[in-house]
Motif scaffolding. Structure first.
Motif, PDB file in Angstrom:
ATOM      1  N   LEU A   1       0.832  -1.199   0.000  1.00  0.00           N
ATOM      2  CA  LEU A   1       0.000   0.000   0.000  1.00  0.00           C
ATOM      3  C   LEU A   1       0.867   1.249   0.000  1.00  0.00           C
ATOM      4  O   LEU A   1       2.053   1.208   0.335  1.00  0.00           O
ATOM      5  CB  LEU A   1      -0.911  -0.002   1.227  1.00  0.00           C
ATOM      6  CG  LEU A   1      -1.825  -1.226   1.395  1.00  0.00           C
ATOM      7  CD1 LEU A   1      -2.543  -1.169   2.739  1.00  0.00           C
ATOM      8  CD2 LEU A   1      -2.812  -1.323   0.242  1.00  0.00           C
ATOM      9  N   SER A   2       0.267   2.370  -0.361  1.00  0.00           N
ATOM     10  CA  SER A   2       1.007   3.634  -0.367  1.00  0.00           C
ATOM     11  C   SER A   2       1.271   4.156   1.036  1.00  0.00           C
ATOM     12  O   SER A   2       2.173   4.970   1.247  1.00  0.00           O
ATOM     13  CB  SER A   2       0.237   4.696  -1.163  1.00  0.00           C
ATOM     14  OG  SER A   2      -0.977   5.039  -0.491  1.00  0.00           O
ATOM     15  N   GLN A   3       0.491   3.680   1.998  1.00  0.00           N
ATOM     16  CA  GLN A   3       0.669   4.098   3.391  1.00  0.00           C
ATOM     17  C   GLN A   3      -0.013   3.087   4.305  1.00  0.00           C
ATOM     18  O   GLN A   3      -0.829   2.283   3.868  1.00  0.00           O
ATOM     19  CB  GLN A   3       0.060   5.484   3.622  1.00  0.00           C
ATOM     20  CG  GLN A   3      -1.456   5.522   3.451  1.00  0.00           C
ATOM     21  CD  GLN A   3      -2.026   6.897   3.693  1.00  0.00           C
ATOM     22  OE1 GLN A   3      -1.573   7.878   3.122  1.00  0.00           O
ATOM     23  NE2 GLN A   3      -3.034   6.979   4.558  1.00  0.00           N
ATOM     24  N   VAL A   4       0.364   3.118   5.565  1.00  0.00           N
ATOM     25  CA  VAL A   4      -0.353   2.324   6.560  1.00  0.00           C
ATOM     26  C   VAL A   4      -1.752   2.910   6.698  1.00  0.00           C
ATOM     27  O   VAL A   4      -1.913   4.135   6.818  1.00  0.00           O
ATOM     28  CB  VAL A   4       0.372   2.367   7.921  1.00  0.00           C
ATOM     29  CG1 VAL A   4      -0.450   1.665   8.995  1.00  0.00           C
ATOM     30  CG2 VAL A   4       1.752   1.729   7.808  1.00  0.00           C
TER      31      VAL A   4
ATOM     32  N   ASP B   1      -5.698   3.025  -3.402  1.00  0.00           N
ATOM     33  CA  ASP B   1      -4.401   2.904  -4.071  1.00  0.00           C
ATOM     34  C   ASP B   1      -4.522   2.255  -5.443  1.00  0.00           C
ATOM     35  O   ASP B   1      -3.958   2.748  -6.430  1.00  0.00           O
ATOM     36  CB  ASP B   1      -3.439   2.090  -3.192  1.00  0.00           C
ATOM     37  CG  ASP B   1      -2.918   2.881  -2.016  1.00  0.00           C
ATOM     38  OD1 ASP B   1      -3.005   4.130  -2.034  1.00  0.00           O
ATOM     39  OD2 ASP B   1      -2.404   2.253  -1.064  1.00  0.00           O
ATOM     40  N   PHE B   2      -5.224   1.135  -5.521  1.00  0.00           N
ATOM     41  CA  PHE B   2      -5.310   0.434  -6.799  1.00  0.00           C
ATOM     42  C   PHE B   2      -6.103   1.249  -7.816  1.00  0.00           C
ATOM     43  O   PHE B   2      -5.783   1.258  -9.009  1.00  0.00           O
ATOM     44  CB  PHE B   2      -5.918  -0.953  -6.618  1.00  0.00           C
ATOM     45  CG  PHE B   2      -5.833  -1.810  -7.842  1.00  0.00           C
ATOM     46  CD1 PHE B   2      -4.606  -2.072  -8.438  1.00  0.00           C
ATOM     47  CD2 PHE B   2      -6.970  -2.370  -8.409  1.00  0.00           C
ATOM     48  CE1 PHE B   2      -4.511  -2.869  -9.581  1.00  0.00           C
ATOM     49  CE2 PHE B   2      -6.889  -3.165  -9.544  1.00  0.00           C
ATOM     50  CZ  PHE B   2      -5.658  -3.410 -10.134  1.00  0.00           C
ATOM     51  N   SER B   3      -7.131   1.957  -7.353  1.00  0.00           N
ATOM     52  CA  SER B   3      -7.895   2.821  -8.254  1.00  0.00           C
ATOM     53  C   SER B   3      -7.008   3.939  -8.797  1.00  0.00           C
ATOM     54  O   SER B   3      -7.091   4.290  -9.991  1.00  0.00           O
ATOM     55  CB  SER B   3      -9.099   3.408  -7.518  1.00  0.00           C
ATOM     56  OG  SER B   3      -9.995   2.388  -7.106  1.00  0.00           O
TER      57      SER B   3
ATOM     58  N   PHE C   1       3.542  -0.015  15.015  1.00  0.00           N
ATOM     59  CA  PHE C   1       4.133  -0.595  13.809  1.00  0.00           C
ATOM     60  C   PHE C   1       3.125  -1.490  13.106  1.00  0.00           C
ATOM     61  O   PHE C   1       2.643  -2.476  13.670  1.00  0.00           O
ATOM     62  CB  PHE C   1       5.382  -1.415  14.159  1.00  0.00           C
ATOM     63  CG  PHE C   1       6.052  -2.045  12.969  1.00  0.00           C
ATOM     64  CD1 PHE C   1       6.781  -1.278  12.082  1.00  0.00           C
ATOM     65  CD2 PHE C   1       5.944  -3.411  12.729  1.00  0.00           C
ATOM     66  CE1 PHE C   1       7.401  -1.852  10.976  1.00  0.00           C
ATOM     67  CE2 PHE C   1       6.558  -4.000  11.628  1.00  0.00           C
ATOM     68  CZ  PHE C   1       7.285  -3.214  10.749  1.00  0.00           C
ATOM     69  N   ASN C   2       2.785  -1.143  11.872  1.00  0.00           N
ATOM     70  CA  ASN C   2       1.910  -1.976  11.046  1.00  0.00           C
ATOM     71  C   ASN C   2       2.476  -2.043   9.637  1.00  0.00           C
ATOM     72  O   ASN C   2       2.952  -1.038   9.093  1.00  0.00           O
ATOM     73  CB  ASN C   2       0.493  -1.401  11.007  1.00  0.00           C
ATOM     74  CG  ASN C   2      -0.254  -1.623  12.306  1.00  0.00           C
ATOM     75  OD1 ASN C   2      -0.867  -2.654  12.522  1.00  0.00           O
ATOM     76  ND2 ASN C   2      -0.189  -0.631  13.195  1.00  0.00           N
ATOM     77  N   VAL C   3       2.443  -3.222   9.052  1.00  0.00           N
ATOM     78  CA  VAL C   3       2.991  -3.422   7.715  1.00  0.00           C
ATOM     79  C   VAL C   3       1.923  -3.054   6.679  1.00  0.00           C
ATOM     80  O   VAL C   3       0.797  -3.551   6.741  1.00  0.00           O
ATOM     81  CB  VAL C   3       3.436  -4.886   7.521  1.00  0.00           C
ATOM     82  CG1 VAL C   3       3.933  -5.106   6.103  1.00  0.00           C
ATOM     83  CG2 VAL C   3       4.523  -5.237   8.535  1.00  0.00           C
ATOM     84  N   PRO C   4       2.261  -2.194   5.713  1.00  0.00           N
ATOM     85  CA  PRO C   4       1.269  -1.745   4.722  1.00  0.00           C
ATOM     86  C   PRO C   4       1.088  -2.738   3.579  1.00  0.00           C
ATOM     87  O   PRO C   4       1.489  -2.505   2.437  1.00  0.00           O
ATOM     88  CB  PRO C   4       1.873  -0.425   4.224  1.00  0.00           C
ATOM     89  CG  PRO C   4       3.354  -0.627   4.345  1.00  0.00           C
ATOM     90  CD  PRO C   4       3.549  -1.475   5.586  1.00  0.00           C
ATOM     91  N   ILE C   5       0.467  -3.870   3.877  1.00  0.00           N
ATOM     92  CA  ILE C   5       0.244  -4.928   2.883  1.00  0.00           C
ATOM     93  C   ILE C   5      -1.227  -5.345   2.905  1.00  0.00           C
ATOM     94  O   ILE C   5      -1.816  -5.526   3.960  1.00  0.00           O
ATOM     95  CB  ILE C   5       1.137  -6.154   3.170  1.00  0.00           C
ATOM     96  CG1 ILE C   5       2.581  -5.900   2.706  1.00  0.00           C
ATOM     97  CG2 ILE C   5       0.595  -7.408   2.485  1.00  0.00           C
ATOM     98  CD1 ILE C   5       3.520  -7.061   2.990  1.00  0.00           C
TER      99      ILE C   5
END
Length: 363
Positions: free
Chosen positions: A156-159, A191-193, A251-255
């Motif tokens: 993702l572009s951001q968390v 993000d995908f849009s 802390f979070n992974v942007p996936i």
């Protein structure tokens, strides 16, 4: 977390580099090869003997996988040219894109070897590094013929905002509340849009795009057990006082791994592309690399142990961990992680990982 500044794979060619620890991603590129070849050859036929073809590889990272994707495309065009009995091969304008923190130098240093391995008879390849986020505009309007992206769009572009309820989890897990799951999907939707909007502006009419995702098979939740286990490792360090709890909470992974239905819905909502193909497949962590005809350049030893998985995960996630927690805990994190994976290796590897391959045509 400023993803543009902090997200990158481990650079260089050392033991912990992405270049030496990405055979899993290589398998995915090879699994999608037939779809990619069909898309690029169909494009070439429609262009009626073009003098040049512009190809962008978005989220290219570094290492042999980057040039594997490019070489597959160039070879597919040349093979098809010969079948059509066209005399002259087109030249190729190759754009390699990733975030500015990517190790472009390693890619450029490998170009002489790439040209040697390709040999004579192919059209000239002109390479360009394009640093920047693919969630922004990267190229002039109507300038690209073909876009390829493999294992990059799940980032993702951001968390996502509003995920404070995720507590000590570093990603979506079975313990994540519904509002956190929705926040992750909403961020992926945006993000995908945005990605589709920009690519529709940059691709010529009739241009092709092949996107290879980490995904999930259907609408049921499908959590990344190996990433979740990395979070368990960090929780241990919190419990033992090596890491502050607040540090882990923040802390979070942007996936986000989408389903085929989610991708189909977003492509149709954008309206700029025709879906030519949308397939999902299973991919396995273990097994010899020769099974994927990958050669020796990415051979890092036994792929059937915890150390192998730990190296692969470290190559991807170490930069994010260092930027948030500092370098001091890294060796301990992956020592414990390796032991955790090894202790339950067979059951962990039995869990299916899905990839989704989508081939799109610009209207």
């Amino acid at each position: 977390m400023k993803v543009v500044e902090e997200l990158r794979m481990n650079g260089g060619t050392g033991d912990n580099s992405y270049a030496k620890n990405s055979p899993f991603q290589r398998k995915g590129i090879l699994m999608a090869k037939s779809i990619t070849e069909k898309a690029i050859t169909s494009l070439y036929t429609s262009l009626n003997n073009p003098k040049s073809i512009s190809i962008a590889d978005l989220g290219c990272s570094s290492g042999p996988n980057t040039l594997l994707a490019v070489s597959n495309l160039v070879k597919a065009v040349d093979n098809h040219r010969k079948k059509l009995r066209r005399l002259h091969s087109p030249e190729f304008q190759i754009y390699l894109n990733d975030l500015p923190t990517n190790d472009f130098n390693t890619i450029f240093r490998s170009l002489p070897d790439f040209r040697t391995e390709m040999g004579d008879g192919f059209g000239l390849c002109f390479f360009n590094g394009v640093p920047g986020s693919f969630y922004d505009r990267l190229f002039p309007a109507d300038s690209l013929h073909f876009v390829h992206a493999s294992y990059s769009l799940h980032w993702l572009s951001q968390v996502p905002k509003g995920i404070e309820d995720n507590k000590l989890n570093i990603c979506l897990t079975s313990a994540s509340p519904p509002n956190v799951t929705k926040a992750y999907y909403d961020q992926f939707d945006r993000d995908f849009s945005t990605f589709l909007k920009h690519r529709s502006e940059e691709l010529m009419k009739g241009g092709r795009m092949v996107l290879n995702f980490f995904g999930r098979k259907d609408e049921n939740p499908d959590y990344d057990i190996l990433l979740e286990l990395l979070g368990v490792t960090l929780k241990e360090l919190v419990e033992e006082g090596f890491v502050e709890e607040e540090k882990l909470i923040s802390f979070n992974v942007p996936i986000y791994t989408p389903s085929p239905a989610e991708l189909k819905s977003l492509v149709e909502k954008d309206g700029s592309f025709i879906i030519d193909c949308l397939e999902d497949s299973q991919i396995h962590w273990t097994g010899s690399e020769s099974e994927s005809e990958s050669g020796d350049d990415n051979n890092i030893g036994n792929t059937n142990d915890g150390a192998y998985v730990a190296r692969c995960m470290r190559a991807v996630f170490e930069p994010l961990l260092v930027s948030h927690f500092g370098e001091g805990i890294i060796e301990e994190v992956f020592r414990r992680y390796r032991n955790m994976v090894a202790a339950d290796f067979k059951s962990l590897m039995a869990v299916d990982t899905y990839i989704i391959v989508s081939a799109l045509i610009k209207k």
